[in-house]
Design a protein around this motif. Structure first.
Motif, PDB file in Angstrom:
ATOM      1  N   LEU A  25       0.809  -1.126  -0.154  1.00 57.02           N
ATOM      2  CA  LEU A  25       0.227   0.023   0.294  1.00 57.02           C
ATOM      3  C   LEU A  25       0.878   1.367   0.345  1.00 57.02           C
ATOM      4  N   CYS A  26       1.744   0.930   1.236  1.00 59.10           N
ATOM      5  CA  CYS A  26       2.898   2.528   0.772  1.00 59.10           C
ATOM      6  C   CYS A  26       3.740   2.559  -0.589  1.00 59.10           C
ATOM      7  N   LEU A  27       3.702   1.705  -1.551  1.00 55.89           N
ATOM      8  CA  LEU A  27       4.524   1.965  -2.796  1.00 55.89           C
ATOM      9  C   LEU A  27       3.450   2.220  -3.410  1.00 55.89           C
ATOM     10  N   GLU A  28       2.558   2.214  -3.408  1.00 57.92           N
ATOM     11  CA  GLU A  28       1.174   2.327  -4.008  1.00 57.92           C
ATOM     12  C   GLU A  28       1.044   3.830  -4.562  1.00 57.92           C
ATOM     13  N   LEU A  29       1.416   5.161  -3.089  1.00 57.05           N
ATOM     14  CA  LEU A  29       0.900   5.932  -3.266  1.00 57.05           C
ATOM     15  C   LEU A  29       2.469   7.113  -3.886  1.00 57.05           C
ATOM     16  N   LEU A  30       3.178   6.214  -4.035  1.00 58.49           N
ATOM     17  CA  LEU A  30       4.499   6.969  -4.935  1.00 58.49           C
ATOM     18  C   LEU A  30       4.292   7.679  -7.060  1.00 58.49           C
ATOM     19  N   PRO A  31       3.704   6.698  -7.413  1.00 55.77           N
ATOM     20  CA  PRO A  31       3.727   6.977  -8.349  1.00 55.77           C
ATOM     21  C   PRO A  31       2.338   8.047  -8.780  1.00 55.77           C
ATOM     22  N   THR A  32       2.149   8.500  -8.126  1.00 54.78           N
ATOM     23  CA  THR A  32       0.810   9.771  -7.893  1.00 54.78           C
ATOM     24  C   THR A  32       1.624  10.782  -8.030  1.00 54.78           C
ATOM     25  N   GLY A  33       3.091  11.065  -8.089  1.00 51.54           N
ATOM     26  CA  GLY A  33       3.748  12.747  -7.753  1.00 51.54           C
ATOM     27  C   GLY A  33       5.422  11.893  -7.699  1.00 51.54           C
ATOM     28  N   GLY A  34       5.318  11.533  -6.445  1.00 55.68           N
ATOM     29  CA  GLY A  34       6.991  11.396  -6.291  1.00 55.68           C
ATOM     30  C   GLY A  34       7.452  13.016  -5.958  1.00 55.68           C
ATOM     31  N   ASN A 104       7.072   7.748  11.088  1.00 57.02           N
ATOM     32  CA  ASN A 104       7.116   6.949  12.512  1.00 57.02           C
ATOM     33  C   ASN A 104       5.888   7.920  13.206  1.00 57.02           C
ATOM     34  N   ALA A 105       6.330   9.094  12.795  1.00 54.43           N
ATOM     35  CA  ALA A 105       5.397  10.566  13.493  1.00 54.43           C
ATOM     36  C   ALA A 105       3.975  10.411  12.806  1.00 54.43           C
ATOM     37  N   THR A 106       3.776   9.988  11.607  1.00 47.20           N
ATOM     38  CA  THR A 106       2.635   9.793  10.406  1.00 47.20           C
ATOM     39  C   THR A 106       1.423   8.779  11.090  1.00 47.20           C
ATOM     40  N   ALA A 107       2.462   7.781  11.268  1.00 47.52           N
ATOM     41  CA  ALA A 107       1.621   6.335  12.084  1.00 47.52           C
ATOM     42  C   ALA A 107       1.736   6.331  12.814  1.00 47.52           C
ATOM     43  N   ALA A 108       1.395   7.170  13.717  1.00 45.62           N
ATOM     44  CA  ALA A 108       1.758   7.412  15.868  1.00 45.62           C
ATOM     45  C   ALA A 108      -0.017   7.891  15.568  1.00 45.62           C
ATOM     46  N   GLY A 109      -0.306   8.200  14.880  1.00 48.73           N
ATOM     47  CA  GLY A 109      -2.432   8.962  14.777  1.00 48.73           C
ATOM     48  C   GLY A 109      -2.716   7.240  14.290  1.00 48.73           C
ATOM     49  N   PRO A 110      -4.096   8.204  14.959  1.00 48.90           N
ATOM     50  CA  PRO A 110      -4.873   6.974  14.332  1.00 48.90           C
ATOM     51  C   PRO A 110      -5.526   6.372  13.632  1.00 48.90           C
ATOM     52  N   PRO A 111      -5.307   4.639  12.826  1.00 47.97           N
ATOM     53  CA  PRO A 111      -5.541   4.508  11.276  1.00 47.97           C
ATOM     54  C   PRO A 111      -7.185   4.693  11.190  1.00 47.97           C
ATOM     55  N   LEU A 112      -7.290   4.359   9.447  1.00 48.82           N
ATOM     56  CA  LEU A 112      -9.158   4.176   9.176  1.00 48.82           C
ATOM     57  C   LEU A 112      -9.361   2.523  10.538  1.00 48.82           C
ATOM     58  N   SER A 113     -10.368   2.817  10.808  1.00 48.04           N
ATOM     59  CA  SER A 113     -10.545   1.624  11.694  1.00 48.04           C
ATOM     60  C   SER A 113     -11.994   0.791  10.959  1.00 48.04           C
ATOM     61  N   PRO A 114     -11.196  -0.827  10.335  1.00 51.42           N
ATOM     62  CA  PRO A 114     -12.880  -1.714   9.968  1.00 51.42           C
ATOM     63  C   PRO A 114     -14.184  -1.738  11.051  1.00 51.42           C
ATOM     64  N   ARG A 115     -14.710  -2.338  10.686  1.00 55.41           N
ATOM     65  CA  ARG A 115     -16.103  -2.431  11.331  1.00 55.41           C
ATOM     66  C   ARG A 115     -17.007  -3.002  10.896  1.00 55.41           C
ATOM     67  N   LEU A 116     -17.830  -4.312  11.009  1.00 56.15           N
ATOM     68  CA  LEU A 116     -18.250  -5.087  10.657  1.00 56.15           C
ATOM     69  C   LEU A 116     -19.694  -4.532  10.193  1.00 56.15           C
ATOM     70  N   LEU A 144      -3.184   8.568   5.901  1.00 52.53           N
ATOM     71  CA  LEU A 144      -1.888   8.902   5.706  1.00 52.53           C
ATOM     72  C   LEU A 144      -1.342   7.732   7.337  1.00 52.53           C
ATOM     73  N   SER A 145      -2.155   7.826   8.460  1.00 52.37           N
ATOM     74  CA  SER A 145      -1.718   6.938   9.479  1.00 52.37           C
ATOM     75  C   SER A 145      -1.532   5.039   8.803  1.00 52.37           C
ATOM     76  N   THR A 146      -2.890   5.283   8.101  1.00 52.42           N
ATOM     77  CA  THR A 146      -2.832   3.392   7.848  1.00 52.42           C
ATOM     78  C   THR A 146      -1.515   3.637   6.672  1.00 52.42           C
ATOM     79  N   VAL A 147      -1.635   3.995   5.905  1.00 55.46           N
ATOM     80  CA  VAL A 147      -0.780   3.954   4.399  1.00 55.46           C
ATOM     81  C   VAL A 147       1.086   4.196   5.390  1.00 55.46           C
ATOM     82  N   ALA A 148       1.193   5.059   6.440  1.00 57.23           N
ATOM     83  CA  ALA A 148       2.147   4.556   7.123  1.00 57.23           C
ATOM     84  C   ALA A 148       2.754   3.693   8.073  1.00 57.23           C
ATOM     85  N   ARG A 149       1.915   3.316   8.596  1.00 60.90           N
ATOM     86  CA  ARG A 149       2.143   1.959   8.960  1.00 60.90           C
ATOM     87  C   ARG A 149       2.094   0.739   8.552  1.00 60.90           C
ATOM     88  N   ASP A 150       1.441   0.918   7.432  1.00 61.21           N
ATOM     89  CA  ASP A 150       2.011  -0.445   6.266  1.00 61.21           C
ATOM     90  C   ASP A 150       3.545   0.247   5.815  1.00 61.21           C
TER      91      ASP A 150
END
Length: 216
Positions: A25-34, A104-116, A144-150
């Motif tokens: 996932l984190c590498l998918e962000l790169l082709p958006t411009g870099g 690390n700073a971005t990953a420290a925030g709350p990520p997307l939360s899945p639910r049923l 962005l936290s989800t991407v950084a955690r990836d």
């Protein structure tokens, strides 16, 4: 890292579409411009663009994200750090501390939360069905936290040594080789792999032609 997907559809400078799976996932962000090296490839020009990227990413189910201008700026900063980290990793260099700090700073925030969620209708066995969704607070910051955690999982995990830059001349796409053999060289066989085959075939034919003329 997130679950596998079929990858992204990119376009060559000639406008020909091809599929590219960066493997994370984190590498998918790169082709958006870099980085500043590729300003003409910029995709994240306004907040809605990041929301579109999220919906097309390997995240499942596809999230519907509300993005602010500040979150868009943070996405560009994270992307630049990930570009440098990925290239450094691909070439055996130690990632820069400033880039690691951004991740690390971005990953420290709350990520997307899945639910049923209870799905409409019933399953074939007669029981109530369920579907997955993302919580109502699906913000750009959580994305962005989800991407950084990836990225933390990738660069700190068992596949870190398989982060590579495409072997084709002039192609700088970065991917992680998650294949069992671990011999992936190209961003896409559909593009750079086939171009390499064509060039190699042409070179062999030219060499054979030169040998044939020498024997006359």
């Amino acid at each position: 890292m997130e679950e596998p997907a079929t990858g992204l559809v990119l376009h060559s400078p000639e406008g020909v579409p091809y599929r590219f799976d960066p493997g994370a996932l984190c590498l998918e962000l790169l082709p958006t411009g870099g980085s500043a090296r590729y300003p003409h490839y910029e995709v994240l020009r306004e907040p809605a663009n990041l929301a579109v990227w999220a919906a097309r990413s390997r995240l499942r189910p596809s999230p519907s994200v509300e993005v602010t201008e500040a979150e868009l700026a943070a996405a560009r900063e994270l992307r630049a750090a990930l570009w440098r980290m990925a290239v450094d990793q691909a070439h055996g260099r130690v990632p820069r501390e400033a880039d690691v700090a951004v991740v690390n700073a971005t990953a420290a925030g709350p990520p997307l939360s899945p639910r049923l969620l209870r799905a409409e209708g019933r399953r074939s066995g007669g029981g109530a069905g369920w579907s997955r969704d993302w919580g109502p607070a699906a913000t750009g910051a959580r994305l962005l936290s989800t991407v950084a955690r990836d990225a933390v999982d990738l660069f700190g995990g068992p596949y870190a040594h398989r982060v590579r830059e495409c072997a084709a001349d002039g192609c700088h796409l970065v991917f992680v080789d998650t294949s069992r053999p671990g011999r992936r060289r190209w961003c896409s066989m559909e593009r750079c792999g086939n171009r390499h085959k064509v060039r190699a075939l042409r070179a062999r034919r030219e060499e054979q032609g030169e040998r044939g003329s020498e024997g006359e």
